[in-house]
Design an enzyme around this catalytic site. Structure first.
Site, PDB file in Angstrom:
ATOM      1  N   HIS A 243       0.828  -1.206   0.000  1.00 26.07           N
ATOM      2  CA  HIS A 243       0.000   0.000   0.000  1.00 26.07           C
ATOM      3  C   HIS A 243       0.864   1.260   0.000  1.00 26.07           C
ATOM      4  O   HIS A 243       1.944   1.266   0.599  1.00 26.07           O
ATOM      5  CB  HIS A 243      -0.895   0.027   1.244  1.00 26.07           C
ATOM      6  CG  HIS A 243      -1.867  -1.111   1.273  1.00 26.07           C
ATOM      7  ND1 HIS A 243      -2.200  -1.769   2.425  1.00 26.07           N
ATOM      8  CD2 HIS A 243      -2.572  -1.692   0.287  1.00 26.07           C
ATOM      9  CE1 HIS A 243      -3.074  -2.718   2.140  1.00 26.07           C
ATOM     10  NE2 HIS A 243      -3.317  -2.693   0.854  1.00 26.07           N
TER      11      HIS A 243
ATOM     12  N   VAL B  75      -4.200  -4.992  22.350  1.00 27.26           N
ATOM     13  CA  VAL B  75      -3.333  -5.062  21.181  1.00 27.26           C
ATOM     14  C   VAL B  75      -2.673  -6.436  21.121  1.00 27.26           C
ATOM     15  O   VAL B  75      -1.982  -6.835  22.059  1.00 27.26           O
ATOM     16  CB  VAL B  75      -2.265  -3.948  21.235  1.00 27.26           C
ATOM     17  CG1 VAL B  75      -1.420  -3.958  19.972  1.00 27.26           C
ATOM     18  CG2 VAL B  75      -2.919  -2.587  21.410  1.00 27.26           C
TER      19      VAL B  75
END
Ligand code: ACO
Ligand code: LMR
Length: 603
Positions: free
Chosen positions: A274, A300
């Site tokens: 990306h 997380v």
């Protein structure tokens, strides 16, 4: 920042305009609507060049979605857009939508490689106009059973059913990566944890709808209880999210994973797939962003399997509708496009319907003129005057003696021993710009003159300058002092009308042309074109734009062709009855000229 509200989106009935076409994506949206049990597709039209419509499936049935070349032709109400144009065209096309549909809520930009300055400009416009824009390079947004704006969640019906897009749940799913949003939707589906909504911000450098806005939307969405986020290295968006958590502006549990640790193994930061996925500074690294989110209270995961374990802990909410849908999905995937489509007639189990009505009863209750003009128009006519006019011109045009082009050809073919159809066709083939086939061109001319508000003098002058003949003007036999008796009768129909703008214009042109030369009268073709336009406009309420479309498909010539076929058939039969044998010209009827004496004619 804009207030991006999911509850608002839940309340509206989505009406989507697609900018550009990408059939598999558009079909996936229509399939989503169908499988969600909606009554009609949320895609209302496509803005693209090319055809007037595109074929799609609604379940197993084929439907057509209109395609518009200009946004000003798009008369339907829309509240969302899906921009499928190329990166270069995204800015211009999105702003055009905002201008034309000031009440639109927002939309999705699918294209990658949107110039960064255009993305920044779109961020400013999105704030100024208070419209949400998800993307660029986004697979879109999905609200189960409600909205699918992009390829998000899968393209085929089977993919969508497997991803359980038709069962609502409590988890909001976010990622810049479209692939990962889909992956997480699928993981949740397998574990029977439905989603409340999902979106991909798009993985370009400047996402227009920021992760911060998406997290706030999830917080205020009553249906959402959990947020699952798959992030990646690059950019600083996660710090804004961490701040929201710290300030308790987002209190719902957040489960996340940030990909891209591998980047730390390289001396110079590698660029991942990306545009945004590169950590040029330490703060952009996956590790630092994870730390910040952890500190702010998010769950997380240190690796992907931990991430899955955290997801596993979310309560399962899905009630099973899967079996029924899977059957429907399998069924509709067997569909095949028809070879062609027809909008005027159909045949089922021996019964023929025209314009949706049983032909036999239609024939009993309608005149021939009503039936044929309805079929030519593709819809049932409303006005009596139209059917009377058509009936009259059909009778009037049947024949004009054996000497006219069409009849001559048919007679010669018949005498050469040809059959009915060949002789008829040989006559029909003469119908064209000089003989009988000028009605359509005349209609084009009258229409464009009225549309552009040209005065008759300038109109005639324009043709004279180009040395073009005016369609609908002139006759070999008739002159101002020998008028064509048919024209007067045709024009008499205009007396039933109020404005008769086309007829008046045609008569004004005739006044000018006949003052130049006596034979430049308004002929039957020109008169039929003008009166027919007036009737269609005033009595059938057909707009100027639709009338133009009718000229584009040669609608106006159809009446002469049809009617004169009667005369040509009659001439064929007449010749067969008389049976004179082969026709041949004698040399005295042919004069020889030298090539330079030939007169050039221009059309
Ligand atoms: N616009 C402008 N000038 C014209 C037109 C016209 N429509 N028609 C003829 N003229 C002029 C010619 O330029 C010519 O001028 P010139 O003598 O200075 O050279 C003069 O009028 C005579 O022209 P011709 O071509 O000899 O006329 P002709 O009798 O052969 O043509 C025709 C008749 C073919 C109908 C012609 O007028 C024409 O092409 N009109 C436009 C097409 C049309 O409307 N056809 C349908 C006729 S009705 C029917 O078929 C049912
Ligand atoms: C016709 O109706 O056939 C005529 O107007 C054409 C012609 O040449 O007379």
């Amino acid at each position: 920042m804009i207030m991006f509200s999911i509850s608002k989106l839940r309340k509206i009935e989505p009406k989507i305009i697609a900018l550009g076409s990408y059939p598999p994506i558009l079909q996936s949206i229509i399939d989503f609507d169908y499988l969600s049990g909606k009554k009609s597709p949320s895609l209302v039209g496509i803005l693209a060049s090319g055809r007037k419509s595109e074929r799609y499936f609604w379940g197993k049935k084929e439907i057509i979605i209109p395609v518009f070349q200009n946004i000003s032709d798009f008369k339907k109400d829309v509240n969302l857009f899906l921009n499928l144009t190329s990166g270069r065209r995204v800015l211009e096309s999105t702003l055009q939508v905002f201008d034309y549909f000031p009440n639109i809520f927002g939309g999705v930009i699918f294209a990658e490689n949107v110039p960064e300055k255009d993305a920044i400009s779109l961020i400013q416009k999105s704030r100024k106009y208070k419209k949400f824009i998800i993307g660029p390079a986004s697979v879109g947004i999905l609200i189960p059973q409600k909205l699918k704006l992009g390829p998000i969640g899968g393209v085929t019906p089977t993919q969508q059913i497997k991803a359980r897009l038709f069962e609502t749940g409590k988890v909001a799913v976010f990622s810049s990566s479209g692939g990962m949003v889909n992956e997480i939707i699928n993981i949740l589906a397998q574990k029977r944890k439905g989603i409340s909504f999902a979106l991909s911000f798009g993985a370009e450098r400047f996402p227009i709808l920021s992760p911060k806005e998406a997290f706030l939307a999830a917080e205020s969405d009553k249906n959402t209880s959990f947020i699952v986020y798959f992030g990646e290295l690059g950019g600083y968006d996660e710090y804004e999210v961490a701040e929201l958590l710290q300030k308790k502006l987002v209190k719902k549990p957040v489960i996340c994973y940030i990909a891209g640790f591998i980047s730390e193994m390289f001396k110079t930061p590698p660029q991942f797939g990306h545009a945004k996925a590169i950590a040029k500074r330490k703060k952009e690294s996956a590790r630092e962003k994870m730390k910040a989110l952890k500190k702010a209270g998010a769950k997380v995961a240190n690796n992907f399997s931990e991430f899955l374990k955290e997801i596993e802990k979310i309560e399962s909410t899905i009630i099973n509708r899967q079996e029924d849908l899977s059957k429907i999905g399998e069924e509709i995937e067997k569909r095949k496009p028809a070879l062609f489509i027809s909008s005027i007639s159909e045949e089922e189990e021996g019964e023929v319907k025209i314009l949706g009505k049983d032909l036999v009863s239609f024939a009993k209750n309608h005149t021939f003129a009503e039936i044929l003009v309805s079929l030519f128009l593709g819809r049932e006519i409303k006005s009596k005057i139209l059917s009377k006019f058509v009936d009259f011109i059909l009778k009037l045009l049947v024949d004009h003696g054996p000497g006219v082009s069409g009849a001559v050809n048919t007679i010669i073919a018949s005498r050469a021993g040809k059959d009915l159809v060949s002789s008829l066709v040989s006559g029909l083939l003469t119908i064209g710009p000089r003989f009988g086939g000028a009605i359509n061109e005349a209609a084009k001319n009258w229409l464009s003159a009225i549309e552009k508000n040209i005065n008759p003098f300038d109109f005639v002058e324009e043709f004279a300058l180009k040395k073009y003949y005016i369609a609908g003007i002139g006759h070999r036999k008739y002159r101002i002092d020998l008028p064509d008796p048919r024209v007067k009768e045709i024009l008499s129909f205009a007396s039933y009308l109020k404005e008769k703008r086309f007829t008046q214009f045609a008569l004004a042109v005739e006044k000018i042309t006949t003052s130049k030369k006596g034979n430049l009268i308004l002929n039957v073709d020109g008169a039929i074109a003008a009166v027919l336009l007036d009737i269609l406009y005033e009595k059938e309420k057909i707009s100027l734009k639709e009338l133009k479309e009718l000229t584009e498909i040669e609608f106006f010539n159809a009446f002469f062709v049809l009617s004169r076929s009667v005369g040509l058939i009659a001439h064929f039969l007449d010749q067969k009855r008389i049976d004179e044998g082969l026709f041949r010209l004698t040399p005295d009827l042919i004069s020889k000229i030298k090539p330079f004496e030939r007169k050039e004619k221009k059309f």
